[in-house]
Design a protein around this motif. Structure first.
Motif, PDB file in Angstrom:
ATOM      1  N   ALA A  42       4.149   1.450  -7.933  1.00  0.00           N
ATOM      2  CA  ALA A  42       3.726   0.733  -6.716  1.00  0.00           C
ATOM      3  C   ALA A  42       2.274   1.086  -6.380  1.00  0.00           C
ATOM      4  O   ALA A  42       1.471   0.211  -6.017  1.00  0.00           O
ATOM      5  CB  ALA A  42       4.647   1.095  -5.553  1.00  0.00           C
ATOM      6  N   ALA A  43       1.933   2.367  -6.512  1.00  0.00           N
ATOM      7  CA  ALA A  43       0.565   2.795  -6.195  1.00  0.00           C
ATOM      8  C   ALA A  43      -0.429   2.212  -7.210  1.00  0.00           C
ATOM      9  O   ALA A  43      -1.567   1.875  -6.857  1.00  0.00           O
ATOM     10  CB  ALA A  43       0.483   4.327  -6.201  1.00  0.00           C
ATOM     11  N   THR A  44       0.015   2.072  -8.453  1.00  0.00           N
ATOM     12  CA  THR A  44      -0.847   1.498  -9.489  1.00  0.00           C
ATOM     13  C   THR A  44      -1.088   0.012  -9.213  1.00  0.00           C
ATOM     14  O   THR A  44      -2.215  -0.490  -9.337  1.00  0.00           O
ATOM     15  CB  THR A  44      -0.205   1.690 -10.881  1.00  0.00           C
ATOM     16  OG1 THR A  44       0.074   3.086 -11.052  1.00  0.00           O
ATOM     17  CG2 THR A  44      -1.109   1.211 -11.995  1.00  0.00           C
ATOM     18  N   ALA A  45      -0.028  -0.678  -8.789  1.00  0.00           N
ATOM     19  CA  ALA A  45      -0.168  -2.115  -8.497  1.00  0.00           C
ATOM     20  C   ALA A  45      -1.109  -2.335  -7.311  1.00  0.00           C
ATOM     21  O   ALA A  45      -1.818  -3.349  -7.253  1.00  0.00           O
ATOM     22  CB  ALA A  45       1.214  -2.714  -8.213  1.00  0.00           C
ATOM     23  N   ALA A  46      -1.129  -1.386  -6.372  1.00  0.00           N
ATOM     24  CA  ALA A  46      -1.957  -1.551  -5.163  1.00  0.00           C
ATOM     25  C   ALA A  46      -3.400  -1.080  -5.369  1.00  0.00           C
ATOM     26  O   ALA A  46      -4.267  -1.314  -4.523  1.00  0.00           O
ATOM     27  CB  ALA A  46      -1.324  -0.764  -4.013  1.00  0.00           C
ATOM     28  N   LYS A  47      -3.633  -0.409  -6.495  1.00  0.00           N
ATOM     29  CA  LYS A  47      -4.885   0.341  -6.701  1.00  0.00           C
ATOM     30  C   LYS A  47      -6.138  -0.541  -6.644  1.00  0.00           C
ATOM     31  O   LYS A  47      -7.076  -0.250  -5.889  1.00  0.00           O
ATOM     32  CB  LYS A  47      -4.757   1.029  -8.078  1.00  0.00           C
ATOM     33  CG  LYS A  47      -5.830   1.945  -8.469  1.00  0.00           C
ATOM     34  CD  LYS A  47      -5.410   2.754  -9.710  1.00  0.00           C
ATOM     35  CE  LYS A  47      -5.585   2.004 -11.001  1.00  0.00           C
ATOM     36  NZ  LYS A  47      -5.464   2.858 -12.191  1.00  0.00           N
ATOM     37  N   ALA A  48      -6.148  -1.620  -7.410  1.00  0.00           N
ATOM     38  CA  ALA A  48      -7.380  -2.424  -7.505  1.00  0.00           C
ATOM     39  C   ALA A  48      -7.715  -3.054  -6.152  1.00  0.00           C
ATOM     40  O   ALA A  48      -8.868  -3.030  -5.707  1.00  0.00           O
ATOM     41  CB  ALA A  48      -7.224  -3.490  -8.583  1.00  0.00           C
ATOM     42  N   GLY A  49      -6.715  -3.598  -5.494  1.00  0.00           N
ATOM     43  CA  GLY A  49      -6.951  -4.264  -4.205  1.00  0.00           C
ATOM     44  C   GLY A  49      -7.503  -3.301  -3.176  1.00  0.00           C
ATOM     45  O   GLY A  49      -8.450  -3.619  -2.439  1.00  0.00           O
ATOM     46  N   TRP A  50      -6.950  -2.078  -3.138  1.00  0.00           N
ATOM     47  CA  TRP A  50      -7.379  -1.092  -2.138  1.00  0.00           C
ATOM     48  C   TRP A  50      -8.792  -0.586  -2.460  1.00  0.00           C
ATOM     49  O   TRP A  50      -9.647  -0.468  -1.580  1.00  0.00           O
ATOM     50  CB  TRP A  50      -6.380   0.063  -2.115  1.00  0.00           C
ATOM     51  CG  TRP A  50      -6.653   1.094  -1.064  1.00  0.00           C
ATOM     52  CD1 TRP A  50      -7.068   2.369  -1.262  1.00  0.00           C
ATOM     53  CD2 TRP A  50      -6.528   0.941   0.358  1.00  0.00           C
ATOM     54  NE1 TRP A  50      -7.208   3.019  -0.067  1.00  0.00           N
ATOM     55  CE2 TRP A  50      -6.884   2.172   0.955  1.00  0.00           C
ATOM     56  CE3 TRP A  50      -6.154  -0.118   1.196  1.00  0.00           C
ATOM     57  CZ2 TRP A  50      -6.877   2.381   2.332  1.00  0.00           C
ATOM     58  CZ3 TRP A  50      -6.146   0.082   2.574  1.00  0.00           C
ATOM     59  CH2 TRP A  50      -6.498   1.322   3.120  1.00  0.00           C
ATOM     60  N   ALA A  51      -9.052  -0.365  -3.737  1.00  0.00           N
ATOM     61  CA  ALA A  51     -10.364   0.175  -4.120  1.00  0.00           C
ATOM     62  C   ALA A  51     -11.479  -0.838  -3.842  1.00  0.00           C
ATOM     63  O   ALA A  51     -12.590  -0.459  -3.501  1.00  0.00           O
ATOM     64  CB  ALA A  51     -10.365   0.561  -5.591  1.00  0.00           C
ATOM     65  N   ARG A  52     -11.173  -2.110  -4.010  1.00  0.00           N
ATOM     66  CA  ARG A  52     -12.229  -3.119  -3.855  1.00  0.00           C
ATOM     67  C   ARG A  52     -12.275  -3.699  -2.441  1.00  0.00           C
ATOM     68  O   ARG A  52     -13.148  -4.508  -2.130  1.00  0.00           O
ATOM     69  CB  ARG A  52     -12.033  -4.256  -4.877  1.00  0.00           C
ATOM     70  CG  ARG A  52     -12.166  -3.788  -6.311  1.00  0.00           C
ATOM     71  CD  ARG A  52     -13.582  -3.308  -6.653  1.00  0.00           C
ATOM     72  NE  ARG A  52     -13.566  -2.455  -7.857  1.00  0.00           N
ATOM     73  CZ  ARG A  52     -14.150  -1.263  -7.943  1.00  0.00           C
ATOM     74  NH1 ARG A  52     -14.808  -0.763  -6.913  1.00  0.00           N
ATOM     75  NH2 ARG A  52     -14.082  -0.556  -9.046  1.00  0.00           N
ATOM     76  N   MET A  53     -11.361  -3.319  -1.580  1.00  0.00           N
ATOM     77  CA  MET A  53     -11.417  -3.765  -0.183  1.00  0.00           C
ATOM     78  C   MET A  53     -12.698  -3.196   0.439  1.00  0.00           C
ATOM     79  O   MET A  53     -13.131  -2.098   0.071  1.00  0.00           O
ATOM     80  CB  MET A  53     -10.187  -3.200   0.550  1.00  0.00           C
ATOM     81  CG  MET A  53     -10.103  -3.577   2.012  1.00  0.00           C
ATOM     82  SD  MET A  53      -8.706  -2.697   2.809  1.00  0.00           S
ATOM     83  CE  MET A  53      -7.343  -3.696   2.324  1.00  0.00           C
ATOM     84  N   ALA A  54     -13.312  -3.936   1.357  1.00  0.00           N
ATOM     85  CA  ALA A  54     -14.511  -3.404   2.018  1.00  0.00           C
ATOM     86  C   ALA A  54     -14.171  -2.053   2.640  1.00  0.00           C
ATOM     87  O   ALA A  54     -13.114  -1.900   3.268  1.00  0.00           O
ATOM     88  CB  ALA A  54     -14.987  -4.368   3.095  1.00  0.00           C
ATOM     89  N   ALA A  55     -15.063  -1.090   2.445  1.00  0.00           N
ATOM     90  CA  ALA A  55     -14.785   0.263   2.946  1.00  0.00           C
ATOM     91  C   ALA A  55     -14.518   0.240   4.454  1.00  0.00           C
ATOM     92  O   ALA A  55     -13.660   0.973   4.962  1.00  0.00           O
ATOM     93  CB  ALA A  55     -15.956   1.184   2.615  1.00  0.00           C
ATOM     94  N   ALA A  56     -15.236  -0.628   5.163  1.00  0.00           N
ATOM     95  CA  ALA A  56     -15.044  -0.697   6.620  1.00  0.00           C
ATOM     96  C   ALA A  56     -13.626  -1.161   6.948  1.00  0.00           C
ATOM     97  O   ALA A  56     -13.046  -0.752   7.973  1.00  0.00           O
ATOM     98  CB  ALA A  56     -16.072  -1.629   7.238  1.00  0.00           C
ATOM     99  N   ASP A  57     -13.053  -2.015   6.106  1.00  0.00           N
ATOM    100  CA  ASP A  57     -11.688  -2.488   6.365  1.00  0.00           C
ATOM    101  C   ASP A  57     -10.666  -1.389   6.083  1.00  0.00           C
ATOM    102  O   ASP A  57      -9.670  -1.244   6.795  1.00  0.00           O
ATOM    103  CB  ASP A  57     -11.394  -3.736   5.517  1.00  0.00           C
ATOM    104  CG  ASP A  57     -12.222  -4.925   5.985  1.00  0.00           C
ATOM    105  OD1 ASP A  57     -12.670  -4.894   7.158  1.00  0.00           O
ATOM    106  OD2 ASP A  57     -12.441  -5.850   5.185  1.00  0.00           O
TER     107      ASP A  57
END
Ligand code: NAD
Length: 488
Positions: free
Chosen positions: A48-63
């Motif tokens: 689950a953490a692997t599936a979420a990894k790319a989206g979270w890493a590329r989300m704007a840091a402020a978000d």
């Protein structure tokens, strides 16, 4: 009370339906039956953490930061629930969980929420014609393993920087105290964290913990716990070349010089050793005091220790609750026996309280023992309301006693002499030194140890660096590249 594993944004049973009985240390009653994660559950959490990894890493840091700030607000709004849960699970008096643990948890998430979009890279002045920029990159999925002494606070210490830096998390709370972490998982869902960014898997060290350490999909393991287990974690992590961060035990030296303000030193020392029943890695577990003020200090200190109100941690007037587990209470009591065998003189305490209303709980009286600094009880971590006392005549002797243990986590110095204070601070083998105070922590100030107390730092910029690695990008703007293999 949430009792299931938190995986992929949902609360789920363990794959094999196993559970852990979580007990209330005040009276031994069953607080909750919590799903017990094993290897396959950790694997699900890592997926689950692997599936979420790319989206979270590329989300704007402020978000990412905004979600952490919302979480901090939600924790504050939930303070009564979280404080009571923590009190029943750990035995910390409610006055502490309400005034310290939960507010500090919110403050730490808030600090890292604010940090998310301020943690930036750099541009390096390299040779002409090139732009070289360096970005802090998240590591990916990080595993976090925490002990039972400050469970709610450790959620923020570990998850705050990891999430702010763009990592996803698999956290294993201690098997004894999983309740507040699961509540944090619920609050994360409420404030809108994407599924899988944080996964919480209560379970035992030998099964769930071990799987986190060996899992090839986890880039780093951040471990807080005992030094022996920490050494094993570091050894095993080598098989997958995981990065390791270790926050281990301590044996805090608390030096009171002859010129100290004794009233302040007595109060500060009492907080240093007795807060949370002494179950703190940075506890002021060794009093090293100048011989000329020892008797006056100890008279005041033992009087204070005897006046500490032990009792049901849910009562707002209780100042000291039970230790967190029966096995641990027995371990602390066994150290008191060892102290006596080693020739120690018990100045106060030294046993479980006689009050029949506390007989069913894990209580130990605040205990002070005068003993040789070379004794086992003066060098091994007892992790209870147990303080050893040693006297000295010169500053050099004080520092030699202080630095005679393998640990190097926290230490205190009480003196009015500025030069002596700074000189001693420089000499003390410790990651944190408090002058005329003890056991201060702040989300911005690096927290961690030396020697057997581990390596790496929680909090502040140091923690952000723990959870990121630098990527240097070279751009040829207008550099003429000489031919390395000139032909013709
Ligand atoms: P512990 O080492 O027994 O357990 C800590 C955590 O590690 C628990 O979650 C446990 O389930 C897990 N674990 C146990 N064996 C494991 C294994 N083989 N592989 C992976 N995980 C495993 O420690 P404890 O008794 O729970 O906690 C008390 C210790 O923690 C004390 O030594 C204390 O000083 C230390 N501590 C250090 C800090 C710090 O910041 N330096 C803070 C708090 C506590």
């Amino acid at each position: 009370m949430q009792t299931k594993l938190f995986i992929g944004g949902e609360f789920v049973e363990a794959a094999d339906g196993a559970t852990i009985d979580v007990l209330d240390p005040h009276d031994g009653s069953l607080l909750a039956r919590v799903a017990e994660a094993k290897s396959e559950d950790v694997d699900r959490a890592v997926a689950a953490a692997t599936a979420a990894k790319a989206g979270w890493a590329r989300m704007a840091a402020a978000d990412r930061g905004r979600l952490l700030l919302r979480l901090a607000d939600a924790i504050e709004a939930d303070i009564e629930t979280l404080a009571l849960l923590e009190t029943r699970d750990t035995g910390h008096p409610i006055r502490d969980t309400r005034n310290l643990d939960v507010p500090r948890t919110a403050a730490t998430f808030r600090y890292f929420g604010g940090m998310a979009d301020k943690f930036q890279g750099s541009v390096i002045p390299v040779e002409a014609g090139f732009l070289d920029y360096v970005t802090p990159e998240p590591l990916g999925v990080v595993g976090q393993i925490v002990p039972w002494n400050f469970p709610v606070m450790f959620c923020s210490w570990k998850m705050g920087p990891a999430l702010a830096a763009g990592n996803t998390v698999v956290m294993k709370p201690a098997e004894l105290t999983p309740m507040s972490a699961l509540r944090i998982g619920e609050l994360m869902n409420e404030v809108g964290f994407p599924a899988g960014v944080v996964n919480i898997v209560p379970g035992y060290g030998a099964t769930a913990g071990q799987r986190i350490v060996e899992h090839p999909g986890i880039a780093k393991v951040s471990f807080t716990g005992s030094s022996d287990v920490g050494k094993g974690v570091a050894r095993q992590a080598a098989d997958t070349l995981k990065q390791v961060h270790l926050e281990l035990g301590g044996k805090g030296a608390n030096i009171v010089f002859a010129d100290a303000n004794l009233v302040a030193a007595v109060n500060g020392t009492a907080f240093g050793i007795f807060h949370n029943q002494g179950q703190a890695c940075i506890a002021a577990s060794r009093l090293i005091i100048h011989e000329s003020v020892a008797e006056e200090f100890l008279e005041r200190f033992t009087t204070l220790a005897r006046s500490i109100k032990l009792g049901d941690p849910k009562e707002p007037t209780t100042e000291m609750g039970p230790l967190t587990a029966v096995m641990h209470r027995d371990r602390v009591l066994s150290y008191i026996d060892i102290a006596v065998q080693e020739g120690g003189e018990i100045l106060t305490g030294g046993k479980a309280p006689s009050d029949p209303s506390l007989a069913g709980g894990c209580y130990v009286e605040p205990t002070v023992v005068r003993v040789d600094p070379g004794a086992r009880v003066a060098s091994e971590e007892v992790f209870g309301p147990f303080m050893t006392v040693h006297t000295f005549s010169t500053d050099e002797e004080a520092l030699a006693i202080a630095n005679s243990v393998d640990y190097g986590l926290g230490g205190g110095l009480w003196t009015k002499d500025l030069t002596r204070a700074h000189k001693a601070a420089r000499e003390l083998h410790a990651g944190m030194v408090w002058i005329n105070s003890y056991k201060r922590v702040n989300p911005g100030s690096p927290f961690g140890g030396m020697g057997s107390s581990g390596y790496g730092r929680e909090m502040g910029f140091e923690a952000m660096r723990e959870y990121s690695e630098s990527k240097a990008v070279w751009v040829n703007i207008d550099a003429a590249l000489p031919a390395f293999y000139p032909r013709g």
